[in-house]
Scaffold this motif. Structure first.
Motif, mmCIF file in Angstrom:
data_model
loop_
_atom_site.group_PDB
_atom_site.id
_atom_site.type_symbol
_atom_site.label_atom_id
_atom_site.label_comp_id
_atom_site.label_asym_id
_atom_site.label_seq_id
_atom_site.Cartn_x
_atom_site.Cartn_y
_atom_site.Cartn_z
ATOM 1 N N ALA A 166 0.823 -1.208 0.000
ATOM 2 C CA ALA A 166 0.000 0.000 0.000
ATOM 3 C C ALA A 166 0.859 1.260 0.000
ATOM 4 O O ALA A 166 0.619 2.187 -0.783
ATOM 5 C CB ALA A 166 -0.934 -0.009 1.210
ATOM 6 N N ALA A 167 1.861 1.311 0.852
ATOM 7 C CA ALA A 167 2.702 2.503 0.952
ATOM 8 C C ALA A 167 3.486 2.736 -0.334
ATOM 9 O O ALA A 167 3.617 3.882 -0.784
ATOM 10 C CB ALA A 167 3.654 2.372 2.137
ATOM 11 N N HIS A 168 3.989 1.671 -0.940
ATOM 12 C CA HIS A 168 4.773 1.829 -2.165
ATOM 13 C C HIS A 168 3.890 2.314 -3.315
ATOM 14 O O HIS A 168 4.320 3.149 -4.125
ATOM 15 C CB HIS A 168 5.462 0.527 -2.542
ATOM 16 N N LEU A 169 2.662 1.815 -3.391
ATOM 17 C CA LEU A 169 1.749 2.311 -4.428
ATOM 18 C C LEU A 169 1.479 3.800 -4.242
ATOM 19 O O LEU A 169 1.561 4.587 -5.195
ATOM 20 C CB LEU A 169 0.427 1.539 -4.402
ATOM 21 N N LEU A 170 1.143 4.191 -3.020
ATOM 22 C CA LEU A 170 0.835 5.595 -2.747
ATOM 23 C C LEU A 170 2.056 6.493 -2.953
ATOM 24 O O LEU A 170 1.943 7.598 -3.484
ATOM 25 C CB LEU A 170 0.279 5.759 -1.337
ATOM 26 N N ALA A 171 3.226 6.014 -2.540
ATOM 27 C CA ALA A 171 4.452 6.799 -2.710
ATOM 28 C C ALA A 171 4.779 7.024 -4.179
ATOM 29 O O ALA A 171 5.463 7.987 -4.528
ATOM 30 C CB ALA A 171 5.617 6.110 -2.008
ATOM 31 N N ALA A 201 -0.111 6.401 -6.816
ATOM 32 C CA ALA A 201 -1.386 5.695 -7.011
ATOM 33 C C ALA A 201 -2.515 6.448 -6.307
ATOM 34 O O ALA A 201 -2.300 7.128 -5.307
ATOM 35 C CB ALA A 201 -1.304 4.269 -6.479
ATOM 36 N N ASP A 202 -3.703 6.307 -6.844
ATOM 37 C CA ASP A 202 -4.903 6.920 -6.292
ATOM 38 C C ASP A 202 -5.304 6.195 -5.005
ATOM 39 O O ASP A 202 -5.282 4.959 -4.951
ATOM 40 C CB ASP A 202 -6.022 6.826 -7.333
ATOM 41 N N VAL A 226 -6.070 2.054 -4.241
ATOM 42 C CA VAL A 226 -5.367 1.257 -3.223
ATOM 43 C C VAL A 226 -6.368 0.685 -2.236
ATOM 44 O O VAL A 226 -6.277 -0.483 -1.848
ATOM 45 C CB VAL A 226 -4.277 2.101 -2.522
ATOM 46 N N GLN A 227 -7.340 1.488 -1.840
ATOM 47 C CA GLN A 227 -8.388 1.015 -0.932
ATOM 48 C C GLN A 227 -9.106 -0.193 -1.517
ATOM 49 O O GLN A 227 -9.332 -1.188 -0.824
ATOM 50 C CB GLN A 227 -9.394 2.139 -0.666
ATOM 51 N N GLN A 228 -9.453 -0.129 -2.795
ATOM 52 C CA GLN A 228 -10.153 -1.234 -3.441
ATOM 53 C C GLN A 228 -9.278 -2.475 -3.523
ATOM 54 O O GLN A 228 -9.748 -3.585 -3.293
ATOM 55 C CB GLN A 228 -10.631 -0.812 -4.827
#
Length: 191
Positions: A151-156, A159-160, A164-166
């Motif tokens: 999750a953190a790597h996607l957001l960093a 990513a929307d 990520v929530q989905q």
């Protein structure tokens, strides 16, 4: 009239990209077990699945052609995509290793142990700990730290938050925002 004490939330245990790379390099792929282990590690990090979802995957929950798995958590179901490298690791596991681990038995489960039975959460945890130690990551690695890192790597990387929530299967956005808050409040990816 008595208020409960505030419980301090620990920040999520997030591994650096370098730690993840070292971890994924640990299974050499010389044995059926190592091929399976590489596929499990790749899939867990690539999808952010819970370990319970990983070990309960059935062969019918995997679509290698399109590149996704169907995760089930109680009554909820979600489809989570994965990339080419993970697809290659899964394909190698299915073509080279799974039948050797099954030893002639049959199982609906995607990942099986050396006795041909369903992989357990505890079995996977032991595998992860061993590879974590080999990679020099130490005792702090857990299956959930791979989920946090995903999750953190996607957001960093832009990513929307909703996407990520989905992928994580979070019902409430606040459950996913903890990663965004961690990154924006000066939280660093562990080195």
């Amino acid at each position: 009239l008595v208020e409960a004490p505030r419980v301090e939330k620990k920040p999520p245990s997030i591994l650096s990209v370098e730690d993840i790379d070292r971890l994924l390099e640990q299974p050499s792929g010389h044995t059926a077990r190592e091929v399976r282990d590489r596929a499990m590690l790749e899939l867990l990090y690539a999808t952010g699945s819970r370990v319970s979802e990983l070990v309960s995957l059935k062969t019918g929950d995997l679509n290698l052609t399109v590149g996704f798995i169907t995760c089930r958590d109680g009554k909820k179901e979600r489809t989570v995509p994965f990339g080419r490298v993970t697809g290659q690791a899964l394909d190698r596991y299915l073509t080279e290793a799974r039948h050797r681990l099954l030893k002639g038995a049959e199982s609906p489960y995607l990942f099986v142990n050396c006795r041909g039975s369903q992989m357990t959460r505890q079995g996977f945890w032991k595998i992860l700990k061993a590879y974590g130690n080999q990679a020099g990551i130490g005792g702090s690695i857990t299956p959930h730290s791979l989920r946090h890192s995903f999750a953190a790597h996607l957001l960093a990387n832009g990513a929307d938050l909703l996407a990520v929530q989905q992928r994580l299967g979070h019902a409430a956005p606040a459950n996913t925002q903890v990663y965004q808050e961690y990154l924006t409040s000066g939280g660093r990816l562990r080195r």
